[in-house]
Motif scaffolding. Sequence first.
Motif, PDB file in Angstrom:
ATOM      1  N   ARG B 261      79.805  56.601  71.849  1.00 51.95           N
ATOM      2  CA  ARG B 261      81.032  57.312  72.192  1.00 51.95           C
ATOM      3  C   ARG B 261      81.992  56.444  72.997  1.00 51.95           C
ATOM      4  N   ALA B 262      81.463  55.733  74.005  1.00 53.53           N
ATOM      5  CA  ALA B 262      82.338  54.963  74.898  1.00 53.53           C
ATOM      6  C   ALA B 262      83.115  53.908  74.115  1.00 53.53           C
ATOM      7  N   MET B 263      82.440  53.302  73.136  1.00 55.45           N
ATOM      8  CA  MET B 263      83.103  52.252  72.373  1.00 55.45           C
ATOM      9  C   MET B 263      84.188  52.819  71.469  1.00 55.45           C
ATOM     10  N   ARG B 264      83.887  53.925  70.810  1.00 56.48           N
ATOM     11  CA  ARG B 264      84.881  54.536  69.930  1.00 56.48           C
ATOM     12  C   ARG B 264      86.087  55.000  70.739  1.00 56.48           C
ATOM     13  N   ARG B 265      85.810  55.599  71.885  1.00 57.35           N
ATOM     14  CA  ARG B 265      86.881  56.073  72.755  1.00 57.35           C
ATOM     15  C   ARG B 265      87.791  54.910  73.175  1.00 57.35           C
ATOM     16  N   MET B 266      87.165  53.793  73.550  1.00 55.09           N
ATOM     17  CA  MET B 266      87.908  52.641  74.050  1.00 55.09           C
ATOM     18  C   MET B 266      88.794  52.042  72.948  1.00 55.09           C
ATOM     19  N   ILE B 267      88.232  51.900  71.763  1.00 57.37           N
ATOM     20  CA  ILE B 267      88.998  51.298  70.664  1.00 57.37           C
ATOM     21  C   ILE B 267      90.114  52.251  70.217  1.00 57.37           C
ATOM     22  N   GLU B 268      89.815  53.537  70.170  1.00 55.22           N
ATOM     23  CA  GLU B 268      90.856  54.511  69.822  1.00 55.22           C
ATOM     24  C   GLU B 268      92.022  54.441  70.789  1.00 55.22           C
ATOM     25  N   ALA B 269      91.686  54.347  72.083  1.00 50.95           N
ATOM     26  CA  ALA B 269      92.750  54.279  73.089  1.00 50.95           C
ATOM     27  C   ALA B 269      93.585  53.016  72.894  1.00 50.95           C
ATOM     28  N   ALA B 270      92.921  51.909  72.587  1.00 51.99           N
ATOM     29  CA  ALA B 270      93.641  50.645  72.420  1.00 51.99           C
ATOM     30  C   ALA B 270      94.538  50.699  71.186  1.00 51.99           C
ATOM     31  N   VAL B 271      94.021  51.295  70.127  1.00 52.82           N
ATOM     32  CA  VAL B 271      94.826  51.395  68.903  1.00 52.82           C
ATOM     33  C   VAL B 271      95.995  52.351  69.129  1.00 52.82           C
ATOM     34  N   SER B 272      95.710  53.484  69.765  1.00 52.33           N
ATOM     35  CA  SER B 272      96.756  54.501  69.895  1.00 52.33           C
ATOM     36  C   SER B 272      97.865  54.068  70.854  1.00 52.33           C
ATOM     37  N   THR B 273      97.543  53.205  71.786  1.00 49.27           N
ATOM     38  CA  THR B 273      98.607  52.732  72.682  1.00 49.27           C
ATOM     39  C   THR B 273      99.262  51.462  72.130  1.00 49.27           C
ATOM     40  N   GLY B 274      98.857  51.070  70.933  1.00 50.82           N
ATOM     41  CA  GLY B 274      99.540  49.978  70.250  1.00 50.82           C
ATOM     42  C   GLY B 274      99.158  48.586  70.706  1.00 50.82           C
ATOM     43  N   VAL B 275      98.100  48.475  71.528  1.00 51.52           N
ATOM     44  CA  VAL B 275      97.737  47.151  72.014  1.00 51.52           C
ATOM     45  C   VAL B 275      96.667  46.494  71.149  1.00 51.52           C
ATOM     46  N   SER B 290      75.425  55.406  53.871  1.00 47.56           N
ATOM     47  CA  SER B 290      75.393  55.277  52.410  1.00 47.56           C
ATOM     48  C   SER B 290      75.844  53.890  51.936  1.00 47.56           C
ATOM     49  N   ILE B 291      76.132  52.998  52.852  1.00 46.05           N
ATOM     50  CA  ILE B 291      76.542  51.637  52.474  1.00 46.05           C
ATOM     51  C   ILE B 291      75.297  50.751  52.410  1.00 46.05           C
ATOM     52  N   PRO B 292      75.157  49.920  51.367  1.00 42.47           N
ATOM     53  CA  PRO B 292      73.986  49.034  51.300  1.00 42.47           C
ATOM     54  C   PRO B 292      73.891  48.202  52.582  1.00 42.47           C
ATOM     55  N   ARG B 293      72.677  48.069  53.113  1.00 37.69           N
ATOM     56  CA  ARG B 293      72.565  47.473  54.449  1.00 37.69           C
ATOM     57  C   ARG B 293      73.064  46.038  54.498  1.00 37.69           C
ATOM     58  N   GLU B 294      72.986  45.301  53.374  1.00 38.42           N
ATOM     59  CA  GLU B 294      73.461  43.915  53.425  1.00 38.42           C
ATOM     60  C   GLU B 294      74.990  43.847  53.490  1.00 38.42           C
ATOM     61  N   ASN B 295      75.638  45.005  53.292  1.00 36.37           N
ATOM     62  CA  ASN B 295      77.108  45.019  53.381  1.00 36.37           C
ATOM     63  C   ASN B 295      77.601  45.667  54.667  1.00 36.37           C
ATOM     64  N   LEU B 296      76.707  45.888  55.596  1.00 34.44           N
ATOM     65  CA  LEU B 296      77.062  46.691  56.764  1.00 34.44           C
ATOM     66  C   LEU B 296      76.893  45.914  58.059  1.00 34.44           C
ATOM     67  N   MET B 297      77.817  46.140  58.962  1.00 30.66           N
ATOM     68  CA  MET B 297      77.654  45.620  60.321  1.00 30.66           C
ATOM     69  C   MET B 297      77.950  46.747  61.309  1.00 30.66           C
ATOM     70  N   LEU B 298      76.991  47.011  62.179  1.00 31.66           N
ATOM     71  CA  LEU B 298      77.195  47.986  63.245  1.00 31.66           C
ATOM     72  C   LEU B 298      77.574  47.263  64.529  1.00 31.66           C
ATOM     73  N   ILE B 299      78.515  47.828  65.254  1.00 29.75           N
ATOM     74  CA  ILE B 299      78.799  47.343  66.604  1.00 29.75           C
ATOM     75  C   ILE B 299      78.522  48.526  67.529  1.00 29.75           C
ATOM     76  N   VAL B 300      77.603  48.326  68.468  1.00 31.11           N
ATOM     77  CA  VAL B 300      77.034  49.475  69.176  1.00 31.11           C
ATOM     78  C   VAL B 300      77.072  49.298  70.687  1.00 31.11           C
ATOM     79  N   THR B 301      76.995  50.393  71.384  1.00 29.49           N
ATOM     80  CA  THR B 301      76.949  50.379  72.848  1.00 29.49           C
ATOM     81  C   THR B 301      75.536  50.056  73.336  1.00 29.49           C
ATOM     82  N   GLY B 302      75.412  49.780  74.618  1.00 23.19           N
ATOM     83  CA  GLY B 302      74.080  49.651  75.209  1.00 23.19           C
ATOM     84  C   GLY B 302      73.616  48.226  75.422  1.00 23.19           C
ATOM     85  N   SER B 303      74.542  47.311  75.620  1.00 21.17           N
ATOM     86  CA  SER B 303      74.156  45.908  75.790  1.00 21.17           C
ATOM     87  C   SER B 303      73.370  45.685  77.069  1.00 21.17           C
ATOM     88  N   GLN B 304      73.414  46.631  77.992  1.00 24.01           N
ATOM     89  CA  GLN B 304      72.692  46.468  79.255  1.00 24.01           C
ATOM     90  C   GLN B 304      71.384  47.255  79.265  1.00 24.01           C
TER      91      GLN B 304
END
Lengths: 557, 557
Positions: B261-275, B290-304
């Motif tokens: 959630r935090a990542m989606r919220r952050m990117i949405e805010a950045a896009v919506s404010t035009g930055v 439903s996308i074949p896994r070799e064609n997919l990249m996830l970017i996820v929260t929780g690096s800590q």
Amino acid sequence: MTAERLIYLPLGGAGEIGMNAYVYGYGAPGEERLILVDLGVTFPDMDSTPGVDLIMADVTWLAERKDRLEAVFITHAHEDHVGAVGHLYEALGKPELVARAFTANIARGKLSEYGIGENAVRVASAWPEVVQAGPFKVSFLPMSHSIPESSALVIDTPAGRVIHTGDFKLDRTPLVGEPYDPDVWAEVSKPGVRALVCDSTNVFSRHEGRSEATLGDEITKLVASVPEMMVATTFASNVARVKTLAEAGVRAGRSVCLMGRAMRRMIEAAVSTGVLADFPSTVSPEDAASIPRENLMLIVTGSQGERRAASAQLSRGKYLGVELKEGDTFLFSSKTIPGNERGVISIMNAFSEKGVDVVDDNDGLYHVSGHANRPDLMEIHRIVDPQMVIPMHGEHRHLREHAKLAEELGRPGVIAVNGTMLDLTGNAPKVAEYVETGRTYLDGSVRIGALDGIVRDRIRMALNGHVTVTVIIDEEDEPLGDPWCDVRGLSETGRSNAPLQDVLEEDLSQFLGRAGAKTLRDDDKLEEALRRVVRQGAQDEIGKKPEVTVVISRLSA
Amino acid sequence: MTAERLIYLPLGGAGEIGMNAYVYGYGAPGEERLILVDLGVTFPDMDSTPGVDLIMADVTWLAERKDRLEAVFITHAHEDHVGAVGHLYEALGKPELVARAFTANIARGKLSEYGIGENAVRVASAWPEVVQAGPFKVSFLPMSHSIPESSALVIDTPAGRVIHTGDFKLDRTPLVGEPYDPDVWAEVSKPGVRALVCDSTNVFSRHEGRSEATLGDEITKLVASVPEMMVATTFASNVARVKTLAEAGVRAGRSVCLMGRAMRRMIEAAVSTGVLADFPSTVSPEDAASIPRENLMLIVTGSQGERRAASAQLSRGKYLGVELKEGDTFLFSSKTIPGNERGVISIMNAFSEKGVDVVDDNDGLYHVSGHANRPDLMEIHRIVDPQMVIPMHGEHRHLREHAKLAEELGRPGVIAVNGTMLDLTGNAPKVAEYVETGRTYLDGSVRIGALDGIVRDRIRMALNGHVTVTVIIDEEDEPLGDPWCDVRGLSETGRSNAPLQDVLEEDLSQFLGRAGAKTLRDDDKLEEALRRVVRQGAQDEIGKKPEVTVVISRLSA
């Protein structure tokens, strides 16, 4: 008749770095005669094991088969290899312990805390001496690490030879302990080695390991540059480093003082068993106080930030008459074990507040690891050229990477985590069975199981706080007086600004006023209902659902 | 009449990395008009703050002077700078918050959780726009970091110009946010700068910092080499890195999905404010399945290693319909913050068990810091050429090292930890006063003080376990029935092999049988005595002294 087999079963150390305990067996399935290699501990942390004193492998499987246990061999005197011998000696049926002289000295110290006599430990000499233990012939093969007499084990069985590396690095100039000698390793490997059971700690370190001897000059330079007192810390049991540090201090013209019981005990044992004859002479902490600080070097315990060790004590103020000041330098000649960073950093900041310069390993200038790096592992695989490689002494990621490395080098590598019994009799390792294993905690003076729920309850109290509810029910199953709450570890007031205790007691009172006879008569029902009232009330007031103890006192009719 | 003065008072951020909150004031002593720069949080840990949700600076000093608070300026939208605006808005007297558009968007989200409207935040444009706040004229000077619109503050006062750097690095190609422009910095510094209040995070990093732009090619190469699914994690609020990762995924021919959630919220805010207009298009987690896994990249929260974030969830099993498998690769494009190692390593091992390859920052190949390293700090000191340097945003050791660096470069450097009020009016900084500061915890839905003893009680229960004792005393001050014990977080049996509860109850019974009328009549005395009986009994049985709650119920006469 079933064919005899050779089995390998890690009970600890394969899936973590710590609490090493590896079983080997030979015989008909279910009737194998057994030996255990190492019996170590690992250390608790606040996240998962608050209040616990030590962590050991759960040796239930072995204890249930103690009549088949021939002996316990200890590779070296580090806590993660020898630390549990006292705590588990009885449970394992008082087995014969076998170790080299220095290791035996340390093991005897641990046993004596349980009133166990010296004879429990049999002292073995190094290879080529052979110790017979049932169908096993075991030799201690000297190998460089960071403590005297550290050894690999050459384990001969009717099914062939196994080499169990223990902890090791490839150090030709290790300062203490015997140097790595590739010729000796080639010689023991010549008859053919069925399995190499191998230290995996540093499999992710891509550069060749460096010798202990590379540190002396740099540390001496550092010590000589310090205007006032020099203090250095390392693991008490890293005898090699303590020696490197002490020699650097002497070369820089300083008197050396060891501080911290574990370190003094370790050095005394090494000197008294003759494995550290050339250790510089030291002064006592009492004498240190009267030596000008620019002529003094302390070597102290607590490199991992342990709260009660000398480093932490010195960071908080005076310790054994010594206090650090501006102009002093404090060296961490150590790597911080993951999980210990907070404690170490807090010490660094405390010294910073005193004006003490803090120096850490500085990318290896003041510290080298005691374990073989990836290229060193490759060298050992090559020299031993075993039929199979079994990575041990590592977390899962280390074991996996090490097994991959073995495969890349053309040999089967198998991941066997704690509880995985391998049959090594065939040409490739085969999983024979999965055995239930786990962790045992030393908690105060008793041993408890990791899954007993005891520590889980403590963690819950730490996260959620605790409320005790007391109600008295009279002879007619009616509440007598008002219910009473005791709140611990929770905010005193919340949303309504009234004391939380009052709010909860009022909630409980109202509930009891409404409660039917059926509920009031049934302890379980009443307890559950009261718990729910408290949790809901606290959630409303302060946004937390506490742990609740309900005490129902019934006045007997 | 007393001369007016310019003061600086860190309430948070100077003595730790986190919970930034810096006060500036101008006016007659005790009557200064005030502004606050940043109002962030820091994160709790099990060692010192179990159960706590967030940690903030104790702003009591400022709250008591809220009538003098002109405004709160937020330099950028990272949690340690903006995270506390909602929690403390009311306590600070609903001050005007000032921020650039993107930061304002994030701040408004936090305020809305407390039902506070958009108007609370005033949006400012970048330098040369000036925001007047009492005697202060403040400009947001764009500076490279790792999040859009990150800014230093140029603070003009009647006593001269102060530059407060906020978080920064010298990145000429930062991917998001404005690049570092030495000419602009030279220009704002030309009139003379009284004080440079400067980020100290990376003062121990001896090499020049590297640009975010150096990562793209390496990460693209990595993504392209992965046979199955690619997953990467970084801080949700490291917008620059999320963009670097997303672009690498697209370049490697993959669909990109953001999880958490935090990542989606952050990117949405950045896009919506035009930055962040050029952020690659992404697919939803539902579509990703439903996308074949070799064609997919996830970017996820929780690096800590946060237990509830996407990384940890994925390491435990299926999350939002996605499950990792052998052949997948998981990248930590991040540095583990000291103290978080255990959580991160446990995720690495869980992935290892699934056969997932885990890659970490690999000595900088896949991660660069968002903070200025030592040579970069030297460059800023040189360009700004202030009369004095005040290190901030660092633990004590960072502040000390940074102050030493300033002195080496020929400028006064002063260590001012939280609560140190500096008078900046003279030619050198001078300590004007020490103010009591500390930490406030958000605990559930309430704020508690770090020194209230609440968390200390939780820690004690976690370390020692807890026993509840109940006794009923009748109208004649005689015990009614037997005392009762409830044991939580302690071994069920000990030395005598009888249940601990029974042993303690027997001890208590015996004590009550012997107790004199004086003790039985006095609640305090009786409570203390019963506590002592329990602690001694537990010590004998299990070697631990538990926390004890004693409940004495008296039947009224």
